[in-house]
Design an enzyme around this catalytic site. Structure first.
Site, short mmCIF file in Angstrom:
data_model
loop_
_atom_site.label_atom_id
_atom_site.label_comp_id
_atom_site.label_asym_id
_atom_site.label_seq_id
_atom_site.Cartn_x
_atom_site.Cartn_y
_atom_site.Cartn_z
N GLY A 191 0.84 -1.19 0.00
CA GLY A 191 0.00 0.00 0.00
C GLY A 191 0.87 1.24 0.00
O GLY A 191 2.03 1.20 -0.40
N ARG A 192 0.32 2.35 0.48
CA ARG A 192 1.08 3.60 0.50
C ARG A 192 1.99 3.73 1.72
O ARG A 192 2.92 4.53 1.72
CB ARG A 192 0.14 4.80 0.43
CG ARG A 192 -0.37 5.02 -0.98
CD ARG A 192 -0.98 6.40 -1.17
NE ARG A 192 -2.24 6.52 -0.46
CZ ARG A 192 -2.53 7.52 0.35
NH1 ARG A 192 -1.68 8.49 0.60
NH2 ARG A 192 -3.72 7.57 0.94
N GLU B 195 5.97 3.80 1.52
CA GLU B 195 6.59 5.00 0.95
C GLU B 195 7.13 5.91 2.06
O GLU B 195 8.21 6.48 1.92
CB GLU B 195 5.56 5.74 0.10
CG GLU B 195 6.09 7.00 -0.55
CD GLU B 195 5.03 7.69 -1.38
OE1 GLU B 195 5.22 7.76 -2.60
OE2 GLU B 195 4.01 8.13 -0.79
N CYS C 158 3.63 -6.18 -2.74
CA CYS C 158 3.28 -4.96 -3.46
C CYS C 158 4.33 -3.86 -3.24
O CYS C 158 5.48 -4.03 -3.58
CB CYS C 158 1.88 -4.53 -3.05
SG CYS C 158 1.10 -3.32 -4.12
N HIS C 159 3.94 -2.73 -2.65
CA HIS C 159 4.86 -1.64 -2.38
C HIS C 159 5.71 -1.87 -1.13
O HIS C 159 6.60 -1.08 -0.84
CB HIS C 159 4.09 -0.32 -2.23
CG HIS C 159 3.55 0.22 -3.51
ND1 HIS C 159 2.44 -0.30 -4.14
CD2 HIS C 159 3.98 1.24 -4.29
CE1 HIS C 159 2.20 0.38 -5.24
NE2 HIS C 159 3.12 1.32 -5.37
N TYR D 156 4.74 -4.72 -7.00
CA TYR D 156 3.84 -4.03 -7.92
C TYR D 156 4.71 -3.47 -9.03
O TYR D 156 5.79 -2.92 -8.76
CB TYR D 156 3.07 -2.94 -7.17
CG TYR D 156 2.12 -2.18 -8.05
CD1 TYR D 156 1.05 -2.83 -8.65
CD2 TYR D 156 2.29 -0.83 -8.29
CE1 TYR D 156 0.18 -2.14 -9.48
CE2 TYR D 156 1.42 -0.13 -9.10
CZ TYR D 156 0.37 -0.79 -9.69
OH TYR D 156 -0.50 -0.12 -10.52
#
Length: 193
Positions: free
Chosen positions: A89-90, A93, A119-120, A139
């Site tokens: 997800g975010r 980051e 994913c992320h 991702y």
């Protein structure tokens, strides 16, 4: 089966499925799982987001469930854990900007302990510098980061996982069955029928 102790990294706007499902699956098989986020304590909650593909050039994002953390981040000593799982997800980051998060990732990589990311979540591994000479997936938009960090990006369908040594990765939440199975195998977890 011997119970293992798993450190589970998540944070605000982590992907809902990529937080809820692995956390619950790892508990279901009998492992102790400590879900943590920097600057948060046991009982605090993180926001999650639901990511899906609905015809746009990238995923859409909608509010997900609130996810309750069950351990204090400040009390984490990575030496006390058998494996590390990183949600996508975010959240990754901004989590990758936290020095302790990077130290945790480096500990598991250096100690050759089981390490899973989806994913992320791989962004934490690239920022920690632990993917050099490793084959992994993520991702697809994270592929340039994998390559820049010295890893080999493997483009697989979203329902698959790539395992290289102690590291197992998947592009997105449809890969949970493959990713969790691989992570459990790395942990030495045997599930009897």
């Amino acid at each position: 089966m011997a119970q293992k102790k798993i450190l589970f990294l998540t944070g605000d706007y982590a992907e809902d499925y990529e937080t809820m499902v692995p956390f619950q699956m790892l508990l279901m098989v009998g492992h102790e799982v400590h879900a943590v986020c920097p600057d948060k304590k046991k009982g605090d909650k993180v926001f999650t987001a639901i990511h899906d593909f609905e015809g746009a050039q990238t995923y859409s994002e909608k509010p997900g469930h609130m996810f309750a953390l069950n351990y204090n981040f400040d009390e984490v000593d990575p030496a006390n854990y058998d494996g590390l799982y990183i949600a996508g997800g975010r959240a990754p980051e901004y989590l990758r900007l936290n020095d302790k998060i990077l130290e945790i990732a480096r500990h598991f990589a250096t100690a050759n302990k089981p390490l899973a990311a989806v994913c992320h979540g791989i962004q934490i591994l690239t920022a920690a510098g632990v993917v050099k000479d490793k084959k992994l997936t993520a991702y697809y938009a994270v592929a340039p980061e994998v390559t820049a960090a010295g890893g080999t990006f493997v483009n697989v369908p979203a329902d698959q996982a790539v395992t290289d040594g102690n590291l197992t990765t998947s592009p997105a939440w449809p890969g949970h069955p493959a990713l969790i199975a691989s992570f459990l195998q790395l942990l030495g977890t045997k599930i009897e029928p």
